[in-house]
Motif scaffolding. Structure first.
Motif, PDB file in Angstrom:
ATOM      1  N   GLY A   1       0.842  -1.184   0.000  1.00 34.27           N
ATOM      2  CA  GLY A   1       0.000   0.000   0.000  1.00 34.27           C
ATOM      3  C   GLY A   1       0.877   1.233   0.000  1.00 34.27           C
ATOM      4  N   TRP A   2       0.354   2.338  -0.518  1.00 34.40           N
ATOM      5  CA  TRP A   2       1.162   3.556  -0.608  1.00 34.40           C
ATOM      6  C   TRP A   2       0.461   4.717   0.074  1.00 34.40           C
ATOM      7  CZ3 TRP A   2       0.732   0.112  -4.641  1.00 34.40           C
ATOM      8  CH2 TRP A   2       1.910  -0.416  -5.140  1.00 34.40           C
ATOM      9  N   THR A   3       1.237   5.604   0.626  1.00 35.22           N
ATOM     10  CA  THR A   3       0.707   6.883   1.070  1.00 35.22           C
ATOM     11  C   THR A   3       1.427   7.948   0.278  1.00 35.22           C
ATOM     12  OG1 THR A   3       0.395   5.978   3.261  1.00 35.22           O
ATOM     13  CG2 THR A   3       0.294   8.365   3.050  1.00 35.22           C
ATOM     14  N   LEU A   4       0.672   8.833  -0.344  1.00 31.16           N
ATOM     15  CA  LEU A   4       1.259   9.866  -1.175  1.00 31.16           C
ATOM     16  C   LEU A   4       0.842  11.230  -0.658  1.00 31.16           C
ATOM     17  CD1 LEU A   4       0.120   7.484  -3.392  1.00 31.16           C
ATOM     18  CD2 LEU A   4       1.597   8.896  -4.827  1.00 31.16           C
ATOM     19  N   SER A   5       1.684  12.185  -0.931  1.00 28.13           N
ATOM     20  CA  SER A   5       1.336  13.561  -0.617  1.00 28.13           C
ATOM     21  C   SER A   5       1.196  14.309  -1.924  1.00 28.13           C
ATOM     22  CB  SER A   5       2.431  14.180   0.248  1.00 28.13           C
ATOM     23  OG  SER A   5       2.182  15.568   0.371  1.00 28.13           O
ATOM     24  N   LEU A   6       0.114  15.045  -2.069  1.00 27.13           N
ATOM     25  CA  LEU A   6      -0.115  15.804  -3.301  1.00 27.13           C
ATOM     26  C   LEU A   6      -0.242  17.274  -2.961  1.00 27.13           C
ATOM     27  CD1 LEU A   6      -1.110  12.886  -4.337  1.00 27.13           C
ATOM     28  CD2 LEU A   6      -2.383  14.225  -6.006  1.00 27.13           C
ATOM     29  N   PRO A   7       0.212  18.139  -3.853  1.00 29.98           N
ATOM     30  CA  PRO A   7       0.082  19.576  -3.603  1.00 29.98           C
ATOM     31  C   PRO A   7      -1.372  19.940  -3.368  1.00 29.98           C
ATOM     32  CG  PRO A   7       1.385  19.160  -5.581  1.00 29.98           C
ATOM     33  CD  PRO A   7       0.851  17.846  -5.123  1.00 29.98           C
TER      34      PRO A   7
END
Lengths: 727, 164
Positions: free
Chosen positions: A241-247
């Motif tokens: 699983g991934w955790t991403l940060s987006l602007p």
């Protein structure tokens, strides 16, 4: 290779048909006032996938049109344009053009002229569907209904702008709200845990992660907790699983779009602000990352999503929060596509199995036949047969789906306003029946609008609502399906129908006709009461075609009409075209199948009960009535006709739509059983008088009689003479 | 038409009708069956002998001799039904006897002259074969002329639509 492509293309068009059906039902729901996010998203997704497929197959016009349609839908979905009735109507018109574009890509229709609709769509984008202007684009595309605008509203866009005292710009206002949040964007945190089976379902998780990265996203953590030891690792499972940060300036919709095609049961969460998952291994890197990024206070709560629930929360709750992109928690109906020919083959094989079973039973001694295995085998075979039949059953919605579009076109052409009510569209019918009732249904609807529903002025004068109602319903009773088209129009003008029938020579001037008989005249060939031949109906073929089509399916058409109240046409259809309850009769030694549905009674004639009337005609006296009798051996030229006297034969009284009760003379009756219908035109062509063939227990073929064709006199003028005035 | 790799060669099935030897392209053949009296159909041309049950499918049986305008074949012990696929539809042809399967070269096929057998167009061409089976049966040693039938031209539906 090109065959492969054609196959895939065929699937694309099937999906288009499904997408169009979804879009239409969604738009219809919107027109009826249901503008929930779920409905709008459904329409958007449908158009979106059509666009995607069209692009992949290089259908330029379709792609271009659906793209611009999608733009408007996207704005509506995002809440920047209100789905007012006016906007919905433009979208319905756009939907119609979209259907035409799909048909054009399939090569079944010319490329439609879409300029007016595109202009209307663009207009919505420009003026944001402002309430005053909403009705305007509709006028561009759909002219007629506007004529009935009780306020005499003049929809001209340029004037509206100059009338607007505030210079109100709805788009800008809407954006202002967003701008507030953009000013201090709170970064998005997106958690994506693909389901174990994502790869098997074709949902490559990396593609989604890359798509998020394209939006400016950065992977801040990977959840490896589900990763098993190497020897337990299934290479085709998705574990990470991934955790991403987006602007923060990325629109929520853009994120949601990335998850349009995510595998079922995946976990998708996105929220502005900090997500602190309870799982320790993930938490640490997130915090590090967040420290490095300037975090705005979680102030603009109006836009911000609530912080994502921990992964352990129930999937259903999540599905409610994110109804569009997250399909995870919704119950997923598992379906597979099957080539129809395979189903037909299966049906054939089961038919064979039934036949072999009866052959086997015939050959066993009576004592063996009673053993328990044989009845069990027949029961199992029967269950398989029923299941295969149910595989071919489809909701009748498919046949109904083209009606709304047709009504819209018709109301534009005629200036009549019609509301459609649909009942029982989930009724399941054999696919063969659905395919064949389309044309009759089209004629019936056209008839109802053209001849049934009155013009708005006449409706008002009669004290009825301006809008006419057509009720389309389907219900199953026993082995029959009843499809009704009921209008609340003027009803059948019997005096005029009668006058017209006499004028056309269909009935004699002095004929005494009951109301029902007059109503039936509508179905006579060449009959039309329309004063002027309209574009829609009135060529005098409509109801005739309906009747012959329905009869060809083994059904019948019933008409009931109340003057001033409306008319109801009912198609009574068999549930399936594949199995028939029949009587096995013998003609000169050859076996035939007589459909049991037509049989009234069987008579063993007494001497003198059957009498000749003309050189070829005979009648049978039955309880004081005289019914015509036909010797089927003679009809089929099977033997030196009169091998058997009437007293040695049996007369089967059958009921037909066209000729009333008629006696059919056969040699003997062998049996009564269900037979599997095999069409003759699969390898030959239809033969008048035969409804097909079947294979009997001994492997030989018996022909199935088509009662209507056999007893209906061949001359068209007499064929539709109602019973009772045959003389 | 032929799916054989070497495009110049094809296999044909030869059979006799009366004294004449005919051939059809092997690729159209589905199977060869023994004669079994078909179920007669009403209201069809006399060359349609009826329909028969081919593994659950109803297939028409055509008297090929009559279809070509000759006297009807007399059914005997070696009579066969050639089940063929014509334009997606199946049909059985009643023939007097199946002779052999032979390999012919496309370049050996001669165009059909205007022979008077009902419709000349049903003959796609003539070819000479040296099959011993056929030669022995016909007491010839220098090859036998085979009439190649054009199945598409024999297509039942077109004829029958006109008859119907």
């Amino acid at each position: 290779m090109s065959d492969d492509l054609d196959d895939i293309q065929a699937i694309f068009f099937e999906e288009c048909a499904e997408g169009l059906a979804t879009a239409e039902s969604g738009l219809s729901a919107m027109a009826a006032g249901d503008v929930s996010a779920k409905v709008i998203a459904g329409v958007f997704r449908a158009v979106h996938s059509i666009k995607g497929g069209a692009g992949a197959f290089g259908h330029v016009a379709l792609t271009a049109f659906s793209h611009r349609f999608e733009n408007v839908l996207d704005e509506v979905r995002a809440g920047r344009i209100a789905p007012t009735p006016g906007v919905t109507r433009v979208m319905l018109t756009a939907f119609d053009i979209l259907s035409d574009h799909v048909a054009a890509s399939q090569g079944t229709k010319p490329v439609p002229a879409d300029d007016a609709v595109l202009a209307a769509l663009d207009q919505i984008l420009v003026d944001g569907g402002a309430p005053d202007i909403v009705a305007e684009p509709m006028a561009v595309a759909v002219v007629a209904p506007m004529d009935d605008d009780p306020f005499g509203f003049e929809p001209v866009v340029a004037e509206v702008e100059s009338f607007d005292p505030f210079g109100f710009e709805p788009v800008t206002v809407a954006l202002d709200l967003l701008d507030d949040s953009v000013a201090e964007p709170v970064p998005w945190t997106v958690t994506f845990v693909p389901s174990n089976a994502a790869l098997a379902n074709g949902g490559e998780p990396m593609l989604i992660v890359r798509e998020l990265e394209m939006l400016g996203g950065t992977v801040v953590a990977a959840d490896l907790s589900r990763l098993p030891p190497l020897r337990d690792l299934e290479p085709e499972h998705a574990y990470i699983g991934w955790t991403l940060s987006l602007p923060g300036d990325v629109e929520e919709q853009a994120i949601a779009d990335c998850f349009d095609f995510v595998a079922p049961n995946s976990i998708v969460e996105y929220a502005r602000g900090v997500v602190v998952p309870e799982d320790a291994p993930v938490a640490a890197p997130v915090v590090e990352m967040l420290v490095a990024t300037p975090i705005a206070p979680p102030a603009p709560l109006a836009v911000a999503r609530p912080t994502a629930p921990p992964p352990a929360s129930s999937p259903a709750a999540r599905a409610e929060e994110h109804p569009e992109p997250v399909r995870a928690g919704e119950p997923v109906a598992q379906t597979i596509r099957v080539d129809l020919t395979k189903l037909d083959m299966l049906l054939n094989l089961v038919g064979e199995l039934v036949i072999r079973g009866s052959i086997l039973a015939d050959r066993l001694s009576p004592k063996d036949q009673e053993r328990v295995e044989l009845p069990q085998l027949s029961r199992l075979t029967r269950e398989i047969q029923d299941t295969v039949m149910s595989l071919r059953a489809q909701p009748i919605r498919q046949a109904f789906s083209r009606v709304p579009r047709m009504l819209r076109d018709l109301s534009v052409e005629t200036g009549k306003q019609v509301i459609l009510e649909t009942i029982g569209e989930t009724t399941e019918v054999d696919k063969g029946v659905i395919e064949k009732i389309g044309d009759p249904l089209t004629h019936m609807i056209r008839n109802a609008v053209d001849h049934g529903i009155e013009s708005p002025e006449r409706r008002l004068a009669a004290g009825k609502p301006v809008q006419g109602t057509i009720r389309l319903s389907a219900e199953q009773k026993g082995a029959r399906i009843f499809v009704r088209v009921a209008d609340d129009g003027a009803g059948i003008d019997r005096a005029r129908v009668r006058a017209k029938a006499i004028e056309k020579g269909i009935v004699a001037a002095d004929a005494v006709l009951t109301d029902e008989e007059i109503d039936q005249l509508i179905c006579a060939p060449g009959f039309s009461t329309a004063e002027t031949i309209s574009n829609i109906s009135g060529r005098g073929v409509g109801m005739d075609v309906v009747r012959s089509n329905v009869e060809a399916l083994g059904g019948r058409v019933e008409i009931s009409s109340v003057p001033g109240k409306g008319t109801t046409f009912t198609m009574v259809l068999p549930l399936t075209l594949a199995i028939l309850e029949g009587m096995i009769v013998r003609l000169a030694g050859q076996r035939f199948v007589l459909p049991l549905a037509n049989v009234i009674e069987t008579v063993q004639p007494e001497p003198g009960q059957v009498r000749p009337t003309t050189t070829t005609g005979e009648v049978i006296e039955l309880r004081g009535d005289y019914l015509p009798v036909r010797r089927l051996t003679r009809t089929f030229g099977l033997a030196d006709n009169d091998a058997l006297t009437p007293e040695e034969s049996l007369v089967i009284i059958v009921e037909s739509e066209t000729a009333g009760h008629v006696g059919l003379m056969v040699d003997t009756i062998d049996d009564r059983r269900e037979v599997v219908i095999k069409s003759l035109d699969q390898n030959l062509h239809p033969i008048r008088g035969l409804g097909g063939a079947t294979i009997l227990g001994d492997g030989s073929i018996a022909l199935i009689l088509d009662i209507e064709a056999l007893v209906g006199p061949s001359a068209p003028l007499t064929r539709y003479t109602p019973k009772g005035l045959a003389a | 038409m032929s799916s054989i790799d070497n495009s110049d060669e094809r296999k044909i099935v030869t059979f006799s009708l009366g004294q004449q030897i005919f051939g059809i392209d092997m690729s159209a053949l589905i199977e060869i069956r023994e004669w079994d009296e078909p179920t007669p159909l009403p209201g069809v041309p006399s060359y349609i002998k009826g329909v028969t049950n081919l593994r659950g499918t109803v297939v028409p049986v055509v008297g090929l001799a009559e279809r070509l305008g000759w006297a009807p074949s007399v059914v005997h012990a070696r009579s066969c039904i050639l089940v063929v696929n014509v334009d997606g539809k199946q049909a059985g042809f009643l023939v007097d006897e199946v002779a052999d399967i032979v390999l012919i070269k496309d370049s050996d096929i001669r165009p059909a002259p205007d022979v008077e057998i009902g419709e000349a167009s049903v003959i796609a061409g003539l070819v000479k074969t040296t099959s011993r089976t056929i030669e022995a049966a016909h007491g010839s040693t220098d090859g036998i002329m085979v009439l190649l039938l054009d199945l598409d031209a024999l297509g039942l539906t077109r004829q029958l639509d006109m008859a119907a």
